[in-house]
Every structure is written in structure tokens, then in C-alpha cells.
Design a protein around this motif. Sequence first.
Motif, PDB file in Angstrom:
ATOM      1  N   VAL A   1       8.732   0.421   6.161  1.00 34.51           N
ATOM      2  CA  VAL A   1       7.459   1.068   6.474  1.00 34.51           C
ATOM      3  C   VAL A   1       7.683   2.539   6.817  1.00 34.51           C
ATOM      4  O   VAL A   1       6.957   3.422   6.350  1.00 34.51           O
ATOM      5  N   LEU A   2       8.696   2.815   7.629  1.00 34.77           N
ATOM      6  CA  LEU A   2       8.994   4.189   8.031  1.00 34.77           C
ATOM      7  C   LEU A   2       9.351   5.060   6.835  1.00 34.77           C
ATOM      8  O   LEU A   2       8.874   6.192   6.703  1.00 34.77           O
ATOM      9  N   VAL A   3      10.171   4.541   5.936  1.00 32.12           N
ATOM     10  CA  VAL A   3      10.627   5.317   4.772  1.00 32.12           C
ATOM     11  C   VAL A   3       9.488   5.556   3.784  1.00 32.12           C
ATOM     12  O   VAL A   3       9.323   6.670   3.256  1.00 32.12           O
ATOM     13  N   LEU A   4       8.688   4.530   3.519  1.00 31.39           N
ATOM     14  CA  LEU A   4       7.630   4.647   2.516  1.00 31.39           C
ATOM     15  C   LEU A   4       6.426   5.436   3.016  1.00 31.39           C
ATOM     16  O   LEU A   4       5.638   5.931   2.204  1.00 31.39           O
ATOM     17  N   ASP A   5       6.289   5.563   4.328  1.00 31.54           N
ATOM     18  CA  ASP A   5       5.118   6.239   4.882  1.00 31.54           C
ATOM     19  C   ASP A   5       5.115   7.726   4.567  1.00 31.54           C
ATOM     20  O   ASP A   5       4.072   8.380   4.625  1.00 31.54           O
ATOM     21  N   ARG A   6       6.285   8.298   4.260  1.00 32.48           N
ATOM     22  CA  ARG A   6       6.400   9.728   3.959  1.00 32.48           C
ATOM     23  C   ARG A   6       7.024   9.909   2.577  1.00 32.48           C
ATOM     24  O   ARG A   6       8.238   9.973   2.439  1.00 32.48           O
ATOM     25  N   PRO A   7       6.214   9.984   1.521  1.00 32.14           N
ATOM     26  CA  PRO A   7       6.766  10.042   0.159  1.00 32.14           C
ATOM     27  C   PRO A   7       7.521  11.323  -0.170  1.00 32.14           C
ATOM     28  O   PRO A   7       8.233  11.378  -1.169  1.00 32.14           O
ATOM     29  N   PHE A   8       7.386  12.372   0.653  1.00 31.86           N
ATOM     30  CA  PHE A   8       8.074  13.637   0.372  1.00 31.86           C
ATOM     31  C   PHE A   8       9.185  13.928   1.372  1.00 31.86           C
ATOM     32  O   PHE A   8       9.673  15.058   1.450  1.00 31.86           O
TER      33      PHE A   8
ATOM     34  N   THR B   1       0.825  -1.210   0.000  1.00 37.56           N
ATOM     35  CA  THR B   1       0.000   0.000   0.000  1.00 37.56           C
ATOM     36  C   THR B   1       0.858   1.259   0.000  1.00 37.56           C
ATOM     37  O   THR B   1       0.602   2.202  -0.763  1.00 37.56           O
ATOM     38  N   LEU B   2       1.886   1.280   0.837  1.00 34.58           N
ATOM     39  CA  LEU B   2       2.760   2.452   0.922  1.00 34.58           C
ATOM     40  C   LEU B   2       3.582   2.624  -0.351  1.00 34.58           C
ATOM     41  O   LEU B   2       3.815   3.751  -0.801  1.00 34.58           O
ATOM     42  N   TRP B   3       4.022   1.516  -0.932  1.00 32.71           N
ATOM     43  CA  TRP B   3       4.780   1.611  -2.189  1.00 32.71           C
ATOM     44  C   TRP B   3       3.882   2.136  -3.310  1.00 32.71           C
ATOM     45  O   TRP B   3       4.317   2.957  -4.129  1.00 32.71           O
ATOM     46  N   THR B   4       2.647   1.691  -3.337  1.00 34.50           N
ATOM     47  CA  THR B   4       1.687   2.193  -4.330  1.00 34.50           C
ATOM     48  C   THR B   4       1.452   3.687  -4.131  1.00 34.50           C
ATOM     49  O   THR B   4       1.334   4.447  -5.099  1.00 34.50           O
ATOM     50  N   GLN B   5       1.383   4.116  -2.873  1.00 32.33           N
ATOM     51  CA  GLN B   5       1.200   5.535  -2.582  1.00 32.33           C
ATOM     52  C   GLN B   5       2.381   6.362  -3.074  1.00 32.33           C
ATOM     53  O   GLN B   5       2.204   7.452  -3.629  1.00 32.33           O
ATOM     54  N   LEU B   6       3.606   5.848  -2.869  1.00 35.30           N
ATOM     55  CA  LEU B   6       4.801   6.540  -3.352  1.00 35.30           C
ATOM     56  C   LEU B   6       4.785   6.661  -4.867  1.00 35.30           C
ATOM     57  O   LEU B   6       5.069   7.723  -5.432  1.00 35.30           O
ATOM     58  N   ASP B   7       4.444   5.567  -5.543  1.00 35.23           N
ATOM     59  CA  ASP B   7       4.379   5.578  -6.999  1.00 35.23           C
ATOM     60  C   ASP B   7       3.298   6.545  -7.488  1.00 35.23           C
ATOM     61  O   ASP B   7       3.500   7.278  -8.469  1.00 35.23           O
ATOM     62  N   HIS B   8       2.165   6.564  -6.798  1.00 35.66           N
ATOM     63  CA  HIS B   8       1.082   7.476  -7.165  1.00 35.66           C
ATOM     64  C   HIS B   8       1.505   8.930  -6.960  1.00 35.66           C
ATOM     65  O   HIS B   8       1.171   9.806  -7.774  1.00 35.66           O
ATOM     66  N   ALA B   9       2.246   9.206  -5.877  1.00 32.01           N
ATOM     67  CA  ALA B   9       2.714  10.564  -5.620  1.00 32.01           C
ATOM     68  C   ALA B   9       3.634  11.041  -6.739  1.00 32.01           C
ATOM     69  O   ALA B   9       3.549  12.194  -7.187  1.00 32.01           O
ATOM     70  N   GLN B  10       4.514  10.153  -7.216  1.00 31.37           N
ATOM     71  CA  GLN B  10       5.392  10.511  -8.328  1.00 31.37           C
ATOM     72  C   GLN B  10       4.593  10.807  -9.592  1.00 31.37           C
ATOM     73  O   GLN B  10       4.903  11.746 -10.341  1.00 31.37           O
ATOM     74  N   THR B  11       3.546  10.016  -9.822  1.00 34.18           N
ATOM     75  CA  THR B  11       2.694  10.229 -10.997  1.00 34.18           C
ATOM     76  C   THR B  11       1.969  11.566 -10.915  1.00 34.18           C
ATOM     77  O   THR B  11       1.873  12.302 -11.902  1.00 34.18           O
ATOM     78  N   VAL B  12       1.460  11.889  -9.726  1.00 34.61           N
ATOM     79  CA  VAL B  12       0.725  13.147  -9.528  1.00 34.61           C
ATOM     80  C   VAL B  12       1.646  14.341  -9.768  1.00 34.61           C
ATOM     81  O   VAL B  12       1.270  15.311 -10.446  1.00 34.61           O
TER      82      VAL B  12
END
Length: 269
Positions: free
Chosen positions: A234-241, A70-81
Motif C-alpha cells: 500500500v505504501l509503495v503503490l500510493d505514490r506512483p512517482f 485501486t492503487l495498482w490501477t492508478q500506477l498503471d494509469h499513471a504510466q499510460t498518461v
Amino acid sequence: MGLWLLNNTSTFTLTVLMVGAIVFVAVAGSVLARRRFPRLAEGEHNEMVGVVLGVFGAIYGIILAFVVVTLWTQLDHAQTVVSQEATDIALVVRDTRNLPPAERERIDKAVSEYVHAVVEVQWPRMREGRPSFAVTAEQVEEMYDALQAYNPSTPRDQAFYGEAVTRLSDTAAMRRERIDIATNELPILLKVLVYGGALVIILLTFLYGLRNLKIQLLFVASVAGLIGFSLLLVLVLDRPFAGELTVSPEPYKEGALSQFWPRSGPTPP
């Protein structure tokens, strides 16, 4: 605390500190448990502990895999946005190139102020977990005002003008989504489940007795190390910025938007 660590320590240092601390505490705890309860080394409860450890480990592994994906998907989505927002604002610049010089200059000035505000003001706030819509609200209004002040007269101008307005609306939508992503973090219940589950698994390894102390400690350290790396992820992926594994603002400096940034490299003679 997590944000401070991500923004002030390298990933390598954070790995050594976090994984090393978890392994050290687990090994020390195992040694203390054997000294306090010497009969653990006989392994008389190994069958029961093995079953419980296997069941808990399977459940925890599924939960951890779900969280990481879920967190990796969120990171990838943030890059797309971010890429989409930069693309939309760049297309506004391209679609207004044939406008009269005064109108084009006003639009370019508004876009320049917006991308600078995003990269120089809003991005540091997102890294610190303090994103704000107000930071770039004025620049967005200026871009809308600059476009609305122009009245296209020819069908060709109307077509490009309509496309520019659409792209500006898409930019505003991507801006809101980017800021929303920057405010999101793992829900507190999932955090308790992830970190609490790790504690339970490590404590269970203390009860699995082996006569050879070195093998016992190797077993405990291996489990603790794997859990430590998982928690670090988990800690690293939880904050995509935030941190080193982060979404970069470079798309706002590329393509048609590069004209709003000073060129790097030596000045030509």
C-alpha cells in the motif's frame, strides 16, 4: 515520512525495516500478553476469538484487496498518461518537420525546453510530493506561441499544422492529468481503516491462546508478516512517482524526442 522512506531507502531495505518491525512488535507483544495474562495459553476463549478473528480478517482482506487493486490501477494509469503525453509531444515534432527552417527551429527549441523542464525540474518535485503546474507553464506557452506564429499556406501544410495543434492540446491535457495523479494519495479515512485494521487483527492474535509458545509465536509472526507485506505494498503503490517502483520519465527521451538529449556512449572517432 512515507515519501522520505520511499525516496531514501531501497525497496529491499524498506521491506526489512517495515515488515521486520511489525513482526518484531507483534511477537514481543504476544510474549508480554502471555506473561501478563498467563491463562491466555489455556485457550479458553479460542472459540470466540477464532470467530471474531475470522470475521474481521475477511472484512479487512476485502478492504485491503480493494485498496491494493485501486492503487495498482492508478500506477498503471499513471504510466499510460506519461507515455501518451510523450507520444503526443513527439508527434508535434514529427508533424512540423516540413515547416520552414526558422519556424521548425523555434518549435523544436520550445519542445526541447519543455521536455527538459518536465524531466529535470518537475519530475523531482513529483517524487517529493510537490508537483506544480507553474514549473512547465512557461514552456507550454512557448510551444503554443511557436505554433501560432506560423501560417500554413498549402493544403498539405494545413493538414500537418492542424494535427500538430491537436497533439499539442492533447499534451496539455495529459500534463494536467499527470500532475493531478502526482497530487493524489490515499484518503485519510482509508489510511486509518487500512493501518488501524492491521493493528486490530494483530491484537486479536494475542488473544488466541496456544500452550506451545513457539507455535503461538509462529502463528502471530505469520499473520504479522502477511500484514506487513500488505501495508508495504500500500505504501509503495500510493505514490506512483516516488520510490523504486515508480513511473519513469524515459518516454520523454525516446523516439523523436531523443534528439533533444545528449547521446550516451563513447564519442565516435
